[in-house]
Design an enzyme around this catalytic site. Sequence first.
Site, PDB file in Angstrom:
ATOM      1  N   HIS A 112       6.525   5.348 -16.282  1.00 50.21           N
ATOM      2  CA  HIS A 112       5.987   5.316 -14.916  1.00 50.21           C
ATOM      3  C   HIS A 112       7.037   4.768 -13.939  1.00 50.21           C
ATOM      4  O   HIS A 112       7.255   5.327 -12.863  1.00 50.21           O
ATOM      5  CB  HIS A 112       4.722   4.446 -14.953  1.00 50.21           C
ATOM      6  CG  HIS A 112       4.107   4.089 -13.641  1.00 50.21           C
ATOM      7  ND1 HIS A 112       2.892   4.596 -13.236  1.00 50.21           N
ATOM      8  CD2 HIS A 112       4.497   3.236 -12.648  1.00 50.21           C
ATOM      9  CE1 HIS A 112       2.568   4.089 -12.057  1.00 50.21           C
ATOM     10  NE2 HIS A 112       3.527   3.256 -11.665  1.00 50.21           N
ATOM     11  N   GLU A 113       7.714   3.686 -14.317  1.00 51.14           N
ATOM     12  CA  GLU A 113       8.709   3.087 -13.409  1.00 51.14           C
ATOM     13  C   GLU A 113       9.896   4.029 -13.199  1.00 51.14           C
ATOM     14  O   GLU A 113      10.436   4.124 -12.093  1.00 51.14           O
ATOM     15  CB  GLU A 113       9.181   1.731 -13.949  1.00 51.14           C
ATOM     16  CG  GLU A 113       8.081   0.678 -14.094  1.00 51.14           C
ATOM     17  CD  GLU A 113       7.316   0.404 -12.801  1.00 51.14           C
ATOM     18  OE1 GLU A 113       7.883   0.593 -11.712  1.00 51.14           O
ATOM     19  OE2 GLU A 113       6.132   0.021 -12.888  1.00 51.14           O
ATOM     20  N   HIS A 164       9.112   6.382 -10.466  1.00 49.82           N
ATOM     21  CA  HIS A 164       9.346   5.830  -9.125  1.00 49.82           C
ATOM     22  C   HIS A 164      10.818   5.959  -8.740  1.00 49.82           C
ATOM     23  O   HIS A 164      11.151   6.304  -7.607  1.00 49.82           O
ATOM     24  CB  HIS A 164       8.948   4.354  -9.073  1.00 49.82           C
ATOM     25  CG  HIS A 164       7.469   4.118  -9.006  1.00 49.82           C
ATOM     26  ND1 HIS A 164       6.621   4.908  -8.277  1.00 49.82           N
ATOM     27  CD2 HIS A 164       6.693   3.153  -9.572  1.00 49.82           C
ATOM     28  CE1 HIS A 164       5.381   4.443  -8.400  1.00 49.82           C
ATOM     29  NE2 HIS A 164       5.390   3.388  -9.182  1.00 49.82           N
ATOM     30  N   HIS A 189       2.384   6.935  -6.304  1.00 49.36           N
ATOM     31  CA  HIS A 189       1.143   6.799  -7.071  1.00 49.36           C
ATOM     32  C   HIS A 189       0.177   7.935  -6.767  1.00 49.36           C
ATOM     33  O   HIS A 189      -0.103   8.219  -5.599  1.00 49.36           O
ATOM     34  CB  HIS A 189       0.483   5.451  -6.765  1.00 49.36           C
ATOM     35  CG  HIS A 189       1.258   4.298  -7.308  1.00 49.36           C
ATOM     36  ND1 HIS A 189       1.543   3.176  -6.585  1.00 49.36           N
ATOM     37  CD2 HIS A 189       1.822   4.123  -8.531  1.00 49.36           C
ATOM     38  CE1 HIS A 189       2.246   2.337  -7.337  1.00 49.36           C
ATOM     39  NE2 HIS A 189       2.434   2.886  -8.521  1.00 49.36           N
ATOM     40  N   TYR A 208      -3.461   4.996 -11.244  1.00 51.56           N
ATOM     41  CA  TYR A 208      -3.954   3.710 -11.732  1.00 51.56           C
ATOM     42  C   TYR A 208      -5.172   3.925 -12.631  1.00 51.56           C
ATOM     43  O   TYR A 208      -5.907   4.898 -12.486  1.00 51.56           O
ATOM     44  CB  TYR A 208      -4.380   2.821 -10.560  1.00 51.56           C
ATOM     45  CG  TYR A 208      -3.273   2.020  -9.921  1.00 51.56           C
ATOM     46  CD1 TYR A 208      -1.941   2.200 -10.264  1.00 51.56           C
ATOM     47  CD2 TYR A 208      -3.574   1.055  -8.960  1.00 51.56           C
ATOM     48  CE1 TYR A 208      -0.942   1.448  -9.657  1.00 51.56           C
ATOM     49  CE2 TYR A 208      -2.584   0.303  -8.348  1.00 51.56           C
ATOM     50  CZ  TYR A 208      -1.269   0.503  -8.699  1.00 51.56           C
ATOM     51  OH  TYR A 208      -0.302  -0.238  -8.097  1.00 51.56           O
TER      52      TYR A 208
HETATM   53 ZN   LIG Z   1       3.807   2.270  -9.890  1.00 49.17          ZN
END
Ligand SMILES: [Zn+2]
Length: 445
Positions: free
Chosen positions: A200-201, A204, A210, A257
């Site tokens: 996930h990072e 980014h 998100h 999320y």
């Molecule tokens: Zn994030």
Amino acid sequence: MARNLSRSALAVLFIPSLLLTACGEEDLARSHGVDPEMDRVPEEAPLREGYVWNVEREKYLPVTYAEVDGLAIHEGDMVLGTVKQMEARVREVKALGLEASGPRAQGLVKTDPNSRWPTPVVPYTIDSGVANQNRIQDAINHWHGRTHIRFVLRTASNAAQYPDYLRVQSGSGCSASYGRQGGEQGMWLDGSCSTGTIIHEFAHVLGLDHEHNRQDRDTYVIIRWENMVAGASAHFQQNNNEDDDAFGYDYGSIMHYGPMQGSRNGRPTIEARGGQSIGQRDALSTFDAITVTRLFTRTFTLRAPSGHYVVAEGGGGGTVNANRVAVGPWERLQLVDLDGGALMTGDLVQLQTINGNYVQAANGGGSGVNANPLVPGEWETFRIWKMGGPTGEPTITANDIVVVGTFSVGYPKYWEAVGGGGAGVLAHTDVGSLGPSNMFTVGYP
Ligand SMILES: [Zn+2]
């Protein structure tokens, strides 16, 4: 890759202890602690206003960030740069009148720190003290297996070649710089970061935001503000300004999320309207991979000798023909150059439709061409050769003539526009039989 408990699973495991104890400050802190993607930003961190560059709209657009340790952090784990950089940009934007409502700020894409990586190659280093380095490697291997992104270790011998790079270092929670920032930029990890969260990072770092903060999210999820810990609401603000949504809403995105993220009371902060599962941190979803790929594509057309354009019928999900007289969304293919950089003769390419499907030689070649798969493999990979054009350079530019060959099985089979155009496309011609109907003209609309 190693499978890990998803964030939502961890949150569920935590609920029983919440139910058994008084819901005091310590419990709130602990419940916040099950969300390492939020841990970087303390509740009391001041919120400030800055600007980010929007590549698509070529404008500076306002953004809210939290100030933590001199860094400007957006939505808990996305580091936009230093506060000093953000303050300097605010001064520049105001002095030059570059806000979204002002004149178009053209020509700043390449120099702006919040830019895309120019090629799908991201150099990185890892500080020796970072915990769980095997998880970082697992995350990188996952990216390499699912996309054409390549994370390359930056060393003393290639440092000059890679002035812009990611430095993975120790920090509280899990966070990373958003997009390419220029020079050294960070990813901060502690021992709580799972392989999935590190995947996930990395997203980014590549420029993905998100999923649950998309402009259209209220159609798909319900946000329960009343269940959030203090400060968490900043992580659920819709990105109406800084991002453009790609493809449909993806409940399965690794950028979504989980239901309990930022919960103060064991009740969900976010619910899927149809009860879909959200918040997985196991793997890139199909559309995560397609979306990242789309960051590195360029729009591409092929025209048959008759003048007809190659079209993915329906925008993808059906057959491929060469029978259109004008260019619309279905004729605009997204060119993925697996060799990176400019398209050169001999490069391996994949072609993505507007719907995200990949153009495929059925059975790897010998018959028709379709645009069905959502995940590219060998049947969806082609080698492109320049046969002629305005210049003799190996670079393939607009109006160059090319042939498109299969990659997967035995000798390549080359695309033929049946009848020279106006009908279907077959991937069946051997190199010795190439003729006028195998020649396509390249365009970059
Ligand atoms: Zn994030």
